[in-house]
Design a protein around this motif. Structure first.
Motif, short mmCIF file in Angstrom:
data_model
loop_
_atom_site.label_atom_id
_atom_site.label_comp_id
_atom_site.label_asym_id
_atom_site.label_seq_id
_atom_site.Cartn_x
_atom_site.Cartn_y
_atom_site.Cartn_z
N LYS A 38 -7.52 11.06 36.29
CA LYS A 38 -8.51 11.75 37.13
C LYS A 38 -7.83 12.31 38.38
O LYS A 38 -8.11 13.42 38.79
N SER A 39 -6.95 11.52 38.95
CA SER A 39 -6.23 11.96 40.14
C SER A 39 -5.34 13.15 39.81
O SER A 39 -5.28 14.12 40.58
N SER A 74 -7.48 16.21 39.29
CA SER A 74 -7.96 16.70 40.58
C SER A 74 -6.85 17.44 41.32
O SER A 74 -7.07 18.51 41.89
N ARG A 79 -6.26 20.78 39.59
CA ARG A 79 -7.35 21.70 39.89
C ARG A 79 -7.16 22.31 41.28
O ARG A 79 -7.30 23.52 41.46
N ASP A 80 -6.81 21.46 42.25
CA ASP A 80 -6.58 21.96 43.61
C ASP A 80 -5.40 22.93 43.65
O ASP A 80 -5.44 23.95 44.33
#
Length: 107
Positions: free
Chosen positions: A36-37, A40, A43-44
């Motif tokens: 998940k990290s 994320s 995505r950023d």
């Protein structure tokens, strides 16, 4: 005595399996949280890269528009200058251009 040893081994095996199951649960949760990290973070990073690319395209587009405006302004000034230099010739050329366009449209 051997039955007691077998029972003890069986209990120890059950305890080891329970601990292994807990460890696997913790490991799975840890891996999922890490993914998940990473997602994320990716995505950023994609958002940042796409913003940079968009800004570059916008800047290039603005530069192209500016160059086109400059070129068209110079062309208009050039035409105006030539008309001012030879007004009679300009009127005759415009008349002939109108006649040619009229002939093409009649066909």
């Amino acid at each position: 005595m051997e039955a007691k040893s077998d029972q003890s081994d069986y209990e120890q095996l059950r305890e080891d399996l329970r601990k292994l199951q807990e460890d696997l649960t913790k490991l799975t949760k840890s891996v999922a949280d890490g993914q998940k990290s990473n997602i994320s973070h990716l995505r950023d990073e994609i958002r940042r890269e796409s913003r940079e690319a968009f800004d570059q395209v916008r800047q290039r587009g603005d530069e192209a528009i500016s160059r086109a405006r400059d070129a068209s302004g110079k062309a208009v000034e050039n035409v105006e200058h030539r008309i001012e230099e030879r007004p009679f010739l300009s009127i005759v050329l415009m008349f002939l251009a109108g006649v040619l366009v009229g002939r093409f449209l009649d066909r």
